[in-house]
Scaffold this motif. Structure first.
Motif, mmCIF file in Angstrom:
data_model
loop_
_atom_site.group_PDB
_atom_site.id
_atom_site.type_symbol
_atom_site.label_atom_id
_atom_site.label_comp_id
_atom_site.label_asym_id
_atom_site.label_seq_id
_atom_site.Cartn_x
_atom_site.Cartn_y
_atom_site.Cartn_z
ATOM 1 N N ASP A 133 -1.587 -14.967 -5.432
ATOM 2 C CA ASP A 133 -2.192 -13.894 -4.658
ATOM 3 C C ASP A 133 -3.462 -14.293 -3.909
ATOM 4 N N CYS A 141 -1.573 -3.187 -10.039
ATOM 5 C CA CYS A 141 -1.847 -4.140 -8.956
ATOM 6 C C CYS A 141 -0.825 -5.255 -8.828
ATOM 7 N N TYR A 142 -0.520 -5.912 -9.946
ATOM 8 C CA TYR A 142 0.272 -7.146 -9.857
ATOM 9 C C TYR A 142 1.521 -7.103 -10.734
ATOM 10 N N ARG A 153 2.394 -8.082 -5.248
ATOM 11 C CA ARG A 153 1.579 -6.868 -5.323
ATOM 12 C C ARG A 153 2.472 -5.648 -5.520
ATOM 13 N N PHE A 162 -0.740 -1.049 -5.054
ATOM 14 C CA PHE A 162 -1.884 -1.944 -4.863
ATOM 15 C C PHE A 162 -2.892 -1.387 -3.860
ATOM 16 N N CYS A 171 -5.990 -0.722 -6.009
ATOM 17 C CA CYS A 171 -6.605 -2.040 -6.169
ATOM 18 C C CYS A 171 -7.400 -2.458 -4.937
#
Length: 367
Positions: free
Chosen positions: A50, A170-171, A180, A184, A188
């Motif tokens: 990322d 988020c991930y 993502r 996200f 995030c």
């Protein structure tokens, strides 16, 4: 009395008009340069994990009202600005974590990793941490580094309370690559409508905001004003899950499912490190809200203490030192002593406390 109130409102109105028309010009022309109001976002996109820090970076970075020198080595790891070694891939210890471990807002020699690195100068240490990392990225980044020829004897993860929402909001780790989640942008990246309005207001009233923040900061420093912690810092959705879990804040995952997501990639990391004969240790520490609302033996401690019974060489409980402080002093004084003014991150004194406690445990474990 009515005339006084009228004068106050007229004065405030005139000041705001001045800020909108001339404030930004004055801020950009005279104040911004003196404050070195520079980049607050400096990470680069990475195709596997990322984002990451740029290589050989040396510039001022901004975090709130703080300005600090951010330097990285030719690996893209945060380091001392005078660090000279190049093409280094062999390390004794890799420290992993998020913004706390990167040391956001703090000169590197005053961060807990910087202090630890100086003390353990016979070890080759790497700070692998970057803002907004979590277990998905810990695994993917370390796997990528190992496949690129990096070697480590130990990996020590300073796991953050915000890693829990990061894994659910988020991930997502798919085939060793971090993707993502659909949530996200909202949770995030903080690109919500409300945040856009706040950002616009701050940008439009830079002069007013700066004047107010500096005035308040000076009053607190002089002891005239007591720094009571803002409600959003104490009761923060990214840390309150340990004492006030609400599934609507975590993609409607049940607490059991959310906890499984939280720990899943740490188990994957453990297996990866065992395959490469690398030891894993985990450290935990509090946010302000943890100290205000929760207890010593909270969920964060329980989860990783249990995890470390089978997966770790050492477990570093760095929460107790702050609870010890609370037994001798009230919360607001502990907050003012160890956290950045108006924020959830540790200040220089808090970083020193973390480093000293970690080093004592680390060196004791060697005996």
């Amino acid at each position: 009395m009515k005339n006084i109130i009228k004068i106050i409102f007229i004065s405030i109105f005139i000041f705001f008009i001045f800020d909108v028309t001339l404030g930004n010009y004055i801020y950009k022309k005279f104040i911004k340069v003196k404050l070195a109001d520079v980049k607050t976002s400096y990470s680069l996109k990475d195709p596997l994990y990322d984002h990451k820090l740029p290589k050989n970076y040396n510039d001022l970075a901004g975090f709130g009202n703080r300005r600090y020198q951010l330097c990285t080595d030719d690996n893209g790891f945060r380091n001392f600005c005078d660090y000279k070694k190049n093409n280094q891939k062999k390390f004794d210890i890799g420290f992993m974590g998020d913004s706390f471990t990167e040391g956001i807002g703090i000169e590197y020699e005053n961060t807990y990793i910087g202090i630890i690195k100086k003390k353990l100068n016979s070890y080759e240490n790497a700070n692998l941490a970057t803002v907004s990392y979590s277990p998905s990225i810990y695994y993917s980044k370390i796997k990528s580094l190992l496949e690129s020829g990096y070697t480590f004897k130990k990996i020590i993860v300073f796991i953050d309370l915000s890693d829990f929402p990061d894994e659910t909001l988020c991930y997502n780790l798919e085939f060793n690559k971090v993707e993502r989640r659909s949530t996200f942008e909202k949770y995030c990246f903080k690109n919500s409508y409300e945040n856009k309005i706040i950002f616009w207001l701050k940008k439009k009233f830079n002069f007013t905001r700066l004047l107010f923040e500096q005035f308040k900061y000076q009053l607190v420093n002089l002891g005239i004003l007591k720094n009571k912690v803002d409600k959003h810092i104490i009761k923060h959705s990214r840390s309150e899950w340990t004492f006030n879990f609400k599934k609507e804040n975590f993609n409607n995952f049940s607490k059991t499912d959310a906890l499984n997501l939280y720990t899943k990639n740490m188990f994957r990391l453990s297996r990866l490190l065992k395959q490469n004969s690398i030891s894993l240790s985990v450290a935990v520490y509090p946010w302000p809200g943890t100290l205000y609302f929760d207890e010593r033996d909270n969920w964060q401690v329980k989860i990783w203490q249990k995890f470390c019974q089978t997966e770790c060489k050492n477990f570093y409980n760095l929460m107790n030192i702050f609870y010890d402080k609370l037994e001798k002093n009230e919360f607001y004084n502990v907050y003012n002593d160890y956290f950045i003014f108006g924020d959830i991150h540790f200040n220089e004194k808090g970083n020193r406390l973390i480093a000293d406690t970690f080093l004592k445990k680390f060196l004791d474990n060697k005996k």
